[in-house]
Design an enzyme around this catalytic site. Structure first.
Site, PDB file in Angstrom:
ATOM      1  N   ASP A  47      -1.777   7.433  -4.394  1.00 52.36           N
ATOM      2  CA  ASP A  47      -0.682   8.247  -3.871  1.00 52.36           C
ATOM      3  C   ASP A  47       0.566   7.400  -3.660  1.00 52.36           C
ATOM      4  O   ASP A  47       0.542   6.179  -3.764  1.00 52.36           O
ATOM      5  CB  ASP A  47      -1.111   9.011  -2.613  1.00 52.36           C
ATOM      6  CG  ASP A  47      -1.396   8.123  -1.425  1.00 52.36           C
ATOM      7  OD1 ASP A  47      -0.746   7.069  -1.265  1.00 52.36           O
ATOM      8  OD2 ASP A  47      -2.275   8.480  -0.623  1.00 52.36           O
ATOM      9  N   GLU A  48       1.653   8.070  -3.368  1.00 50.16           N
ATOM     10  CA  GLU A  48       2.955   7.414  -3.251  1.00 50.16           C
ATOM     11  C   GLU A  48       2.951   6.262  -2.248  1.00 50.16           C
ATOM     12  O   GLU A  48       3.595   5.236  -2.453  1.00 50.16           O
ATOM     13  CB  GLU A  48       3.990   8.474  -2.847  1.00 50.16           C
ATOM     14  CG  GLU A  48       5.413   7.996  -2.833  1.00 50.16           C
ATOM     15  CD  GLU A  48       6.381   9.114  -2.504  1.00 50.16           C
ATOM     16  OE1 GLU A  48       7.591   8.844  -2.585  1.00 50.16           O
ATOM     17  OE2 GLU A  48       5.954  10.239  -2.159  1.00 50.16           O
TER      18      GLU A  48
END
Length: 191
Positions: A47-48
């Site tokens: 994820d980011e």
């Protein structure tokens, strides 16, 4: 010819190359860091807010195999607080997390507290400092990969993740790679 790459995905980037969704207009994508063949895909996702080892390939069969439960993925997580042995045991035995709107029991996994703080580069967004209380580092090795699984697992045992770095996929390790670095593998991926 099939091509394979290792990348140290930096914090703040999405694990994709092109933006095909309007709601992600201002997001940073891996394609901004380097040029790869147009058919390249990320194997799995980080994820980011997560960093670390991400494999890229032009081969769908390789991607499918590495995403399977046959290949271990190891993460180092900096968690909020001085994690207890009891919490580590809960992680090892499996914990209940939410996934796709349902309750899910994670599979047993390897987990332990790290005695020394890993030496990673400073992150672009600073993790809070000691004034906010102690933190500890753990290692978690999974053979499954549900959405935000490690973060959900550490939160479920009372120690939310502050920083998450994937350090290994199968036999492939991040070793001395720097954030944003990409390396093309000369041989077929053997994990």
């Amino acid at each position: 010819m099939k091509r394979h790459f290792l990348i140290y995905k930096p914090y703040g980037y999405l694990s994709q190359f092109i933006n095909n969704q309007n709601r992600r207009k201002n997001k940073k994508l891996l394609g901004e860091l380097f040029d790869v063949p147009p058919e390249t895909m990320a194997i799995g996702r980080l994820d980011e807010k997560s960093e670390g080892l991400l494999l890229l390939t032009t081969c769908g069969k390789t991607s499918e195999y590495i995403r399977s439960s046959k290949v271990e993925k190891e993460y180092y997580a900096q968690v909020d607080g001085d994690i207890t042995e009891e919490a580590i045991e809960k992680l090892q035995n499996g914990v209940e997390i939410g996934f796709d709107g349902k309750k899910y029991m994670t599979k047993p996994c390897e987990a332990k507290k790290l005695e020394t703080i890993p030496k990673f580069e400073e992150r672009s967004k600073k993790v809070r400092d000691e004034r906010h209380g102690p933190t500890s580092w753990i290692t978690v090795t999974l053979t499954e990969g549900k959405f935000r699984q490690v973060r959900k697992m550490t939160a479920a045992v009372g120690y939310p993740t502050l920083r998450l770095v994937r350090v290994r996929v199968g036999k492939l390790k991040i070793d001395q790679m720097k954030s944003g670095e990409i390396v093309e593998l000369e041989q077929v991926i053997k994990v």
